[in-house]
Design a protein around this motif. Structure first.
Motif, PDB file in Angstrom:
ATOM      1  N   TYR A  75       0.839  -1.197   0.000  1.00  0.00           N
ATOM      2  CA  TYR A  75       0.000   0.000   0.000  1.00  0.00           C
ATOM      3  C   TYR A  75       0.872   1.243   0.000  1.00  0.00           C
ATOM      4  N   VAL A  76       0.250   2.350  -0.323  1.00  0.00           N
ATOM      5  CA  VAL A  76       0.905   3.656  -0.278  1.00  0.00           C
ATOM      6  C   VAL A  76       0.200   4.484   0.779  1.00  0.00           C
ATOM      7  N   GLU A  77       0.966   5.165   1.606  1.00  0.00           N
ATOM      8  CA  GLU A  77       0.408   6.014   2.658  1.00  0.00           C
ATOM      9  C   GLU A  77       0.901   7.440   2.438  1.00  0.00           C
ATOM     10  N   ILE A  78      -0.043   8.364   2.226  1.00  0.00           N
ATOM     11  CA  ILE A  78       0.284   9.781   2.107  1.00  0.00           C
ATOM     12  C   ILE A  78      -0.352  10.474   3.297  1.00  0.00           C
ATOM     13  N   SER A  79       0.434  11.189   4.075  1.00  0.00           N
ATOM     14  CA  SER A  79      -0.052  11.762   5.333  1.00  0.00           C
ATOM     15  C   SER A  79       0.272  13.239   5.419  1.00  0.00           C
ATOM     16  N   GLN A  80      -0.575  13.931   6.177  1.00  0.00           N
ATOM     17  CA  GLN A  80      -0.262  15.301   6.576  1.00  0.00           C
ATOM     18  C   GLN A  80      -0.197  15.335   8.102  1.00  0.00           C
ATOM     19  N   PHE A  81       0.976  15.672   8.629  1.00  0.00           N
ATOM     20  CA  PHE A  81       1.157  15.780  10.074  1.00  0.00           C
ATOM     21  C   PHE A  81       1.094  17.249  10.474  1.00  0.00           C
ATOM     22  N   TYR A 105       4.841   7.261   2.235  1.00  0.00           N
ATOM     23  CA  TYR A 105       5.509   6.007   2.590  1.00  0.00           C
ATOM     24  C   TYR A 105       4.946   4.877   1.728  1.00  0.00           C
ATOM     25  N   ILE A 106       5.829   4.090   1.149  1.00  0.00           N
ATOM     26  CA  ILE A 106       5.429   2.913   0.375  1.00  0.00           C
ATOM     27  C   ILE A 106       5.782   1.687   1.202  1.00  0.00           C
ATOM     28  N   ASN A 107       4.774   0.919   1.606  1.00  0.00           N
ATOM     29  CA  ASN A 107       5.018  -0.200   2.518  1.00  0.00           C
ATOM     30  C   ASN A 107       5.882  -1.274   1.878  1.00  0.00           C
ATOM     31  N   ASN A 108       6.884  -1.725   2.642  1.00  0.00           N
ATOM     32  CA  ASN A 108       7.785  -2.772   2.147  1.00  0.00           C
ATOM     33  C   ASN A 108       7.825  -3.974   3.084  1.00  0.00           C
ATOM     34  N   SER A 109       6.773  -4.119   3.902  1.00  0.00           N
ATOM     35  CA  SER A 109       6.604  -5.266   4.810  1.00  0.00           C
ATOM     36  C   SER A 109       7.591  -5.287   5.966  1.00  0.00           C
ATOM     37  N   PHE A 124      -2.930  14.219  12.850  1.00  0.00           N
ATOM     38  CA  PHE A 124      -2.570  13.892  11.474  1.00  0.00           C
ATOM     39  C   PHE A 124      -3.794  13.432  10.696  1.00  0.00           C
ATOM     40  N   THR A 125      -3.666  13.506   9.374  1.00  0.00           N
ATOM     41  CA  THR A 125      -4.653  12.942   8.454  1.00  0.00           C
ATOM     42  C   THR A 125      -3.887  12.048   7.490  1.00  0.00           C
ATOM     43  N   LYS A 126      -4.331  10.806   7.361  1.00  0.00           N
ATOM     44  CA  LYS A 126      -3.641   9.852   6.487  1.00  0.00           C
ATOM     45  C   LYS A 126      -4.588   9.344   5.407  1.00  0.00           C
ATOM     46  N   VAL A 127      -4.046   9.192   4.211  1.00  0.00           N
ATOM     47  CA  VAL A 127      -4.741   8.516   3.126  1.00  0.00           C
ATOM     48  C   VAL A 127      -3.932   7.278   2.786  1.00  0.00           C
ATOM     49  N   ILE A 128      -4.558   6.123   2.886  1.00  0.00           N
ATOM     50  CA  ILE A 128      -3.883   4.853   2.603  1.00  0.00           C
ATOM     51  C   ILE A 128      -4.542   4.228   1.377  1.00  0.00           C
ATOM     52  N   ILE A 129      -3.743   4.001   0.343  1.00  0.00           N
ATOM     53  CA  ILE A 129      -4.249   3.499  -0.931  1.00  0.00           C
ATOM     54  C   ILE A 129      -3.677   2.101  -1.157  1.00  0.00           C
ATOM     55  N   SER A 130      -4.543   1.129  -1.320  1.00  0.00           N
ATOM     56  CA  SER A 130      -4.096  -0.253  -1.470  1.00  0.00           C
ATOM     57  C   SER A 130      -3.555  -0.502  -2.875  1.00  0.00           C
ATOM     58  N   LYS A 131      -2.725  -1.532  -2.987  1.00  0.00           N
ATOM     59  CA  LYS A 131      -2.193  -1.936  -4.297  1.00  0.00           C
ATOM     60  C   LYS A 131      -3.337  -2.346  -5.218  1.00  0.00           C
ATOM     61  N   ALA A 152       4.597   8.316 -10.249  1.00  0.00           N
ATOM     62  CA  ALA A 152       4.430   9.594  -9.565  1.00  0.00           C
ATOM     63  C   ALA A 152       4.461   9.420  -8.058  1.00  0.00           C
ATOM     64  N   VAL A 153       3.891   8.325  -7.562  1.00  0.00           N
ATOM     65  CA  VAL A 153       3.900   8.092  -6.120  1.00  0.00           C
ATOM     66  C   VAL A 153       5.327   7.818  -5.640  1.00  0.00           C
ATOM     67  N   ARG A 154       6.095   7.102  -6.431  1.00  0.00           N
ATOM     68  CA  ARG A 154       7.502   6.895  -6.072  1.00  0.00           C
ATOM     69  C   ARG A 154       8.243   8.231  -6.031  1.00  0.00           C
ATOM     70  N   PHE A 155       7.943   9.090  -6.986  1.00  0.00           N
ATOM     71  CA  PHE A 155       8.542  10.431  -7.005  1.00  0.00           C
ATOM     72  C   PHE A 155       8.110  11.220  -5.781  1.00  0.00           C
ATOM     73  N   LEU A 156       6.831  11.111  -5.431  1.00  0.00           N
ATOM     74  CA  LEU A 156       6.295  11.828  -4.280  1.00  0.00           C
ATOM     75  C   LEU A 156       6.957  11.376  -2.984  1.00  0.00           C
ATOM     76  N   SER A 157       7.281  10.081  -2.884  1.00  0.00           N
ATOM     77  CA  SER A 157       7.901   9.572  -1.660  1.00  0.00           C
ATOM     78  C   SER A 157       9.283  10.172  -1.451  1.00  0.00           C
ATOM     79  N   LYS A 158       9.920  10.606  -2.540  1.00  0.00           N
ATOM     80  CA  LYS A 158      11.245  11.215  -2.428  1.00  0.00           C
ATOM     81  C   LYS A 158      11.158  12.729  -2.235  1.00  0.00           C
ATOM     82  N   SER A 159      10.114  13.340  -2.783  1.00  0.00           N
ATOM     83  CA  SER A 159       9.977  14.788  -2.708  1.00  0.00           C
ATOM     84  C   SER A 159       8.525  15.157  -2.425  1.00  0.00           C
ATOM     85  N   PRO A 160       8.084  14.981  -1.160  1.00  0.00           N
ATOM     86  CA  PRO A 160       6.672  15.182  -0.830  1.00  0.00           C
ATOM     87  C   PRO A 160       6.266  16.631  -0.588  1.00  0.00           C
ATOM     88  N   ASN A 161       7.214  17.553  -0.699  1.00  0.00           N
ATOM     89  CA  ASN A 161       6.940  18.934  -0.302  1.00  0.00           C
ATOM     90  C   ASN A 161       6.214  19.699  -1.412  1.00  0.00           C
TER      91      ASN A 161
END
Length: 325
Positions: A75-81, A105-109, A124-131, A152-161
């Motif tokens: 899953y992918v987790e995009i959060s605002q803290f 965050y991209i879950n890697n188990s 916080f507010t989290k959005v969790i998107i399943s595979k 794009a999500v991989r790109f976002l995980s590196k530069s979420p700002n």
């Protein structure tokens, strides 16, 4: 080890001091209160057909506590803290503080440890998107462009700002929709998040390739620059000063920063400032003049102009909108 993110949150509310408030809950939308002896506040879990989840938390524990998770589902987790009072550790890595703003965050188990401090608020507010949402829903709907969203999500995980992301999260948190309208609204916002991430990714890859090799040490040095910016939002560091923090020449620093974060150091700092301004407008009684100074602008009119260009409305209009909600 827990298989799905839904199972994890079901176990979480059973093992930790949260009690469901049935009069505020409905199918797919569960509202919990923290038990008074353990703290104060709430936790809201919204799920949609195992495709995505939205978690909205606002609580203050009376005791330190630790959450441990190890989830096999992708899953992918995009959060605002909105607070920076907690910390986390992934696998055998070092413990890191949670920072205000957007985190992807991209879950890697791997096993994840989260630590919350007593008497420190957690919001916080989290959005969790399943595979499954990606691989089934998005691919069927968007075909070839689906791969772009995934990258794009991989790109976002590196530069979420990305400041617009904060704005979308505030809309999610403030929504009063219920039932089927809530599901439609939230899915629309999730698609908006993905569309924004995809647009920024496409803009980044359109730019001329930056020919600079970066070592792991270079990446760590650039993170020190980001930490410095976060701690000194009101400052005006020169490129020379930022280059010294990164232990690079000014030319190499500017190339390395753009290659890593897809923008210039000053544009990144401006985004950090606007992200903080958004939170202060919602969660403080500071005047707009004081908020402008807090994030580095002595001229409130100049600050308001940048804010409007970024979010499509003035700081006053945004605050008025939050007051109504």
């Amino acid at each position: 080890m827990i298989e799905t993110i839904h199972e994890y949150y079901s176990v979480l509310t059973e093992q930790y001091p949260f009690t469901m408030v049935y009069e505020y809950s409905q199918e797919g939308d569960h509202f919990y209160r923290m038990e008074p002896e353990y703290g104060d506040g709430s936790l809201r879990l919204i799920s949609f057909n195992d495709m995505f989840m939205v978690i909205i938390a606002d609580y203050t524990p009376k005791h330190d506590f630790e959450k441990v998770s190890e989830i096999t589902q992708s899953y992918v987790e995009i959060s605002q803290f909105e607070t920076s009072s907690s910390s986390f550790k992934i696998g055998d890595q070092k413990v890191k503080p949670v920072k205000k703003g957007i985190c992807c965050y991209i879950n890697n188990s791997k096993k994840i440890y989260v630590y919350c401090k007593k008497k420190e608020p957690v919001r916080f507010t989290k959005v969790i998107i399943s595979k499954e949402y990606y691989d089934d829903f998005l691919q069927k709907r968007y075909g070839d462009s689906y791969q772009g969203a995934k990258n794009a999500v991989r790109f976002l995980s590196k530069s979420p700002n990305q400041p617009e992301l904060n704005f979308i999260f505030q809309q999610i948190k403030s929504s009063r929709a219920k039932g089927s309208s809530m599901n439609i609204y939230l899915e629309g916002k999730i698609l908006e998040l993905l569309a924004l991430a995809t647009y920024n990714y496409e803009q980044a890859i359109k730019t001329e390739p930056i020919h600079v090799k970066l070592s792991n040490n270079d990446v760590r040095s650039l993170k020190k620059v980001i930490e410095y910016m976060n701690k000194n939002l009101a400052g005006y560091p020169s490129i020379e000063e930022l280059s010294r923090i990164a232990s690079m020449s000014t030319t190499r620093f500017q190339l390395a920063f753009r290659k890593t974060y897809g923008t210039t150091a000053y544009e990144y700092l401006k985004s950090l400032r606007m992200n903080q301004a958004l939170l202060l407008l919602q969660d403080s009684n500071y005047s707009i003049q004081n908020i402008a100074k807090e994030v580095g602008y002595n001229n409130a009119g100049h600050f308001a102009g940048i804010f409007k260009k970024m979010y499509g409305m003035t700081p006053k209009k945004y605050r008025d909108m939050q007051d109504i909600l």
